[in-house]
Structure formats: structure tokens, C-alpha cells
Design an enzyme around this catalytic site. Sequence first.
Site, PDB file in Angstrom:
ATOM      1  N   LYS A  61      30.492 -40.950 -35.182  1.00  0.00           N
ATOM      2  CA  LYS A  61      29.262 -40.831 -35.978  1.00  0.00           C
ATOM      3  C   LYS A  61      29.564 -40.876 -37.484  1.00  0.00           C
ATOM      4  CE  LYS A  61      28.112 -36.853 -34.053  1.00  0.00           C
ATOM      5  NZ  LYS A  61      29.078 -36.598 -32.962  1.00  0.00           N
ATOM      6  N   ARG A 103      21.417 -30.697 -32.660  1.00  0.00           N
ATOM      7  CA  ARG A 103      22.333 -30.504 -31.536  1.00  0.00           C
ATOM      8  C   ARG A 103      21.732 -29.596 -30.467  1.00  0.00           C
ATOM      9  NH1 ARG A 103      27.457 -31.489 -34.832  1.00  0.00           N
ATOM     10  NH2 ARG A 103      28.990 -32.065 -33.315  1.00  0.00           N
ATOM     11  N   ARG A 109      42.942 -37.814 -34.271  1.00  0.00           N
ATOM     12  CA  ARG A 109      42.384 -37.452 -35.576  1.00  0.00           C
ATOM     13  C   ARG A 109      42.995 -36.132 -36.063  1.00  0.00           C
ATOM     14  NH1 ARG A 109      35.910 -36.868 -36.118  1.00  0.00           N
ATOM     15  NH2 ARG A 109      36.200 -34.738 -35.411  1.00  0.00           N
ATOM     16  N   ARG A 114      41.633 -30.591 -39.543  1.00  0.00           N
ATOM     17  CA  ARG A 114      40.558 -29.788 -38.955  1.00  0.00           C
ATOM     18  C   ARG A 114      41.107 -28.949 -37.815  1.00  0.00           C
ATOM     19  NH1 ARG A 114      35.140 -33.242 -37.908  1.00  0.00           N
ATOM     20  NH2 ARG A 114      34.994 -31.581 -36.366  1.00  0.00           N
ATOM     21  N   ARG A 157      34.285 -28.145 -27.159  1.00  0.00           N
ATOM     22  CA  ARG A 157      33.235 -28.827 -27.947  1.00  0.00           C
ATOM     23  C   ARG A 157      32.486 -29.829 -27.070  1.00  0.00           C
ATOM     24  NH1 ARG A 157      37.069 -30.835 -32.369  1.00  0.00           N
ATOM     25  NH2 ARG A 157      35.414 -32.204 -33.077  1.00  0.00           N
TER      26      ARG A 157
HETATM   27  P1  ADP Z   1      32.237 -33.394 -34.281  1.00  0.00           P
HETATM   28  O1  ADP Z   1      33.347 -34.192 -34.853  1.00  0.00           O
HETATM   29  O2  ADP Z   1      32.645 -32.500 -33.167  1.00  0.00           O
HETATM   30  O3  ADP Z   1      31.017 -34.208 -33.991  1.00  0.00           O
HETATM   31  P2  ADP Z   1      31.108 -32.060 -36.618  1.00  0.00           P
HETATM   32  O4  ADP Z   1      32.013 -32.335 -37.726  1.00  0.00           O
HETATM   33  O5  ADP Z   1      29.768 -32.726 -36.597  1.00  0.00           O
HETATM   34  O6  ADP Z   1      31.870 -32.306 -35.277  1.00  0.00           O
HETATM   35  O7  ADP Z   1      30.857 -30.481 -36.462  1.00  0.00           O
HETATM   36  C1  ADP Z   1      31.937 -29.592 -36.290  1.00  0.00           C
HETATM   37  C2  ADP Z   1      31.439 -28.228 -35.823  1.00  0.00           C
HETATM   38  O8  ADP Z   1      30.424 -27.730 -36.740  1.00  0.00           O
HETATM   39  C3  ADP Z   1      30.759 -28.200 -34.456  1.00  0.00           C
HETATM   40  O9  ADP Z   1      31.688 -28.104 -33.404  1.00  0.00           O
HETATM   41  C4  ADP Z   1      29.882 -26.944 -34.604  1.00  0.00           C
HETATM   42  O10 ADP Z   1      30.623 -25.759 -34.460  1.00  0.00           O
HETATM   43  C5  ADP Z   1      29.421 -27.008 -36.045  1.00  0.00           C
HETATM   44  N1  ADP Z   1      28.132 -27.730 -36.144  1.00  0.00           N
HETATM   45  C6  ADP Z   1      27.935 -28.947 -36.707  1.00  0.00           C
HETATM   46  N2  ADP Z   1      26.647 -29.320 -36.591  1.00  0.00           N
HETATM   47  C7  ADP Z   1      26.006 -28.321 -35.930  1.00  0.00           C
HETATM   48  C8  ADP Z   1      24.676 -28.105 -35.489  1.00  0.00           C
HETATM   49  N3  ADP Z   1      23.708 -29.015 -35.690  1.00  0.00           N
HETATM   50  N4  ADP Z   1      24.376 -26.947 -34.835  1.00  0.00           N
HETATM   51  C9  ADP Z   1      25.306 -26.027 -34.636  1.00  0.00           C
HETATM   52  N5  ADP Z   1      26.597 -26.173 -34.999  1.00  0.00           N
HETATM   53  C10 ADP Z   1      26.953 -27.294 -35.647  1.00  0.00           C
END
Ligand code: ADP
Length: 190
Positions: free
Chosen positions: A14, A89, A128, A134, A146
Site C-alpha cells: 500500500k 481497519r 523489509r 520497524r 498482524r
Molecule cells: P502495515 O505495514 O502492517 O500495513 P502500517 O504501517 O499501516 O502497517 O501500520 C502499522 C501498525 O500501526 C499496525 O499494525 C497497527 O498497530 C497500527 N495502525 C495503523 N493503522 C491503524 C488503524 N487504522 N487502526 C488501528 N491501528 C492502526
Amino acid sequence: MKNIVLFGPPGAGKGTQADVLKEKYQLVHISTGDVFRFNIRNATELGTLAKSYMDKGHLVPDEVTINMLNAEVEKNPDANGFIFDGFPRTKAQAKALAQLMDEKKSQINAMVALEVDDEVLVERLLERGKSSGRPDDANEEVIRERIAEYYRKTDILKEFYQAQDKYFGVDGVGSIDEITERLSNVIDTL
Ligand code: ADP
């Protein structure tokens, strides 16, 4: 105004695609994960709270995330439209987003979803993790949590947008350019 939800499980690509699409369509990109990480780096109260969930692979509570997202949208009153990445989400978040768009006399035009098999996701995230710094990418158990959280709380949003004829699935495996083209084919019809 074009408002797009870029959707898909962790590691679907994404962020990579949002970076290309925001330039191509002149949209403001809001990544909730990036905003949380910014807050963690700056040791804000929000960052400390978010980190306690993120490190376990869990979602940050809805109320916190929704308030933060509203604030990010309000920072961009002149936006041509938004790409939401990592939001919504949960169903509560999707409803809050619909309400926010409504208040702006606008709407979500589409949820465009990147579809990628789970085992490919795990591989990509571990890869990654070697360079992203991260903590949630560094540990296979957290990665799997996750993905599990995605199936528990997030995957159902397909149905939410399908019911409004706004769901578009796109194959998320291929080169970056190929995937941009697939996404653009959808966005151009909106
Ligand atoms: P990924 O690479 O897993 O898609 P993101 O960088 O978008 O991850 O998000 C990392 C973390 O931030 C998620 O695992 C969650 O803990 C938190 N997070 C991000 N967006 C949301 C959301 N909309 N609602 C709740 N938690 C979120």
C-alpha cells in the site's frame, strides 16, 4: 474530489503504491501507520500509547485512531482528494470515515484492494524488516499476529464497501509499475 481507500493486508504494498498514486492523481496521502511512527519518534503521548499496541501486532484502539485521522484530514482543507492507507481497519473506522466525508460534502469513491497471498506477505515483511528498522517487521510472530488481526477485524471491510458497489480487487503480485497500472485502471474509471 476523489477519495480512495487503498486496502490490503500488511505487506501488500500500500505505501509503495500510495507514493506513486499521490503524485499521479495529486491526492493527499494519509498513512495511519506513518503518523503513528512519526509520533513514536517524537515521543508524544499518542506515540507511547500506539507503540504498546503496534509492538504486539495489534490494532490501536478505534477512538484514538479515528481522532488522529480526523485531525490529519483537517490539516488539508484544500485537498483535491485523499488516499487513505491503513485506514479504515475496522468497521467503526469505516463508519467514522463515511461520516467525516459526509461532513465535507464528499464521499469515499472506492476501496481499491491489493490482493497478495499470506505466505508472500510474511516473506516480504521479513525482507523489509532487514532494513526498515520497524520492530513490527523484525519478528515473524508479530508479523503473523498482524496478519491474524487483519483477518479478525479488517478483512470484513470488503463486504462493507462491496455493499456500496465501491470495492475493487487488484492482483498485488508483479512489478511496481504493473501494479500501479492495475490500480490506475480502476481509479481512472471513478
Ligand atoms: P502495515 O505495514 O502492517 O500495513 P502500517 O504501517 O499501516 O502497517 O501500520 C502499522 C501498525 O500501526 C499496525 O499494525 C497497527 O498497530 C497500527 N495502525 C495503523 N493503522 C491503524 C488503524 N487504522 N487502526 C488501528 N491501528 C492502526
